[in-house]
Design a protein around this motif. Structure first.
Motif, mmCIF file in Angstrom:
data_model
loop_
_atom_site.group_PDB
_atom_site.id
_atom_site.type_symbol
_atom_site.label_atom_id
_atom_site.label_comp_id
_atom_site.label_asym_id
_atom_site.label_seq_id
_atom_site.Cartn_x
_atom_site.Cartn_y
_atom_site.Cartn_z
ATOM 1 N N UNK A 71 10.623 -20.752 -23.849
ATOM 2 C CA UNK A 71 10.345 -21.675 -22.748
ATOM 3 C C UNK A 71 10.202 -23.097 -23.286
ATOM 4 N N UNK A 72 10.291 -24.057 -22.384
ATOM 5 C CA UNK A 72 10.098 -25.455 -22.763
ATOM 6 C C UNK A 72 8.691 -25.669 -23.310
ATOM 7 N N UNK A 73 7.711 -25.019 -22.695
ATOM 8 C CA UNK A 73 6.321 -25.182 -23.128
ATOM 9 C C UNK A 73 6.108 -24.621 -24.531
ATOM 10 N N UNK A 74 6.692 -23.446 -24.811
ATOM 11 C CA UNK A 74 6.592 -22.873 -26.157
ATOM 12 C C UNK A 74 7.267 -23.779 -27.187
ATOM 13 N N UNK A 75 8.409 -24.347 -26.823
ATOM 14 C CA UNK A 75 9.128 -25.234 -27.737
ATOM 15 C C UNK A 75 8.281 -26.439 -28.108
ATOM 16 N N UNK A 76 7.646 -27.050 -27.129
ATOM 17 C CA UNK A 76 6.815 -28.219 -27.395
ATOM 18 C C UNK A 76 5.604 -27.845 -28.252
ATOM 19 N N UNK A 77 4.973 -26.725 -27.961
ATOM 20 C CA UNK A 77 3.815 -26.282 -28.744
ATOM 21 C C UNK A 77 4.216 -25.986 -30.188
#
Length: 159
Positions: A71-77
């Motif tokens: 996910x985009x959120x996992x990528x940023x984290x």
């Protein structure tokens, strides 16, 4: 398992059923945080099999994979924690945000640029991604050899 369904400790590309050593992985993570030097590749792909194939191909080629995100959120984290040198990004991701939105976040937050590896290779999609200075495009279906070749080429020009 993460909420995306990816294992928290991916297996080594050697085909071993032995998970990576979490102590060494944790020490490597602290080293990144201490030095702040970007390294390795973050793979952002919501298809588990493609993500695992990409990780295995990159590891077999002697490249470092700092994480897999769906996910985009996992990528940023993961990018915040691991500070990758490069992101291989799919356009369609699990969750509500797509790979172009994730690429925008990574570009604004860290100056990270992406290689897009996607079935969505039309001009409209490329135009949406253009503000984030893509480093390359791989149209699905792509070979793992073409992925490794493009990643090596991009990393060699960043040194």
């Amino acid at each position: 398992m993460t909420e995306s369904g990816f294992p928290q400790t991916p297996f080594e590309a050697s085909g071993s059923d032995r998970p990576r050593d979490p102590i060494n992985d944790r020490n490597e993570s602290h080293e990144i945080e201490r030095t702040g030097q970007p390294r390795g590749v973050l793979v952002v792909e919501d298809d588990f099999l493609i993500a695992m194939q990409a990780e295995a191909a990159l590891l077999d080629a002697g490249l470092e994979v700092v994480g897999l995100a769906a996910t985009a959120e996992e990528a940023l984290a993961m990018a915040t924690q691991q500070r990758p040198a490069l992101v291989v990004m799919d356009i369609r991701l699990a969750g509500t945000r797509d790979g172009i939105e994730a690429a925008g976040d990574l570009f604004r937050a860290f100056g990270l640029r992406c290689v897009f590896a996607t079935a969505h290779d039309d001009q409209q999609t490329r135009n949406r991604a253009a503000p984030y200075a893509p480093l390359g495009w791989l149209a699905k279906p792509y070979t793992m050899a073409s992925l490794v070749g493009l990643v090596r080429e991009v990393l060699s020009t960043q040194d």
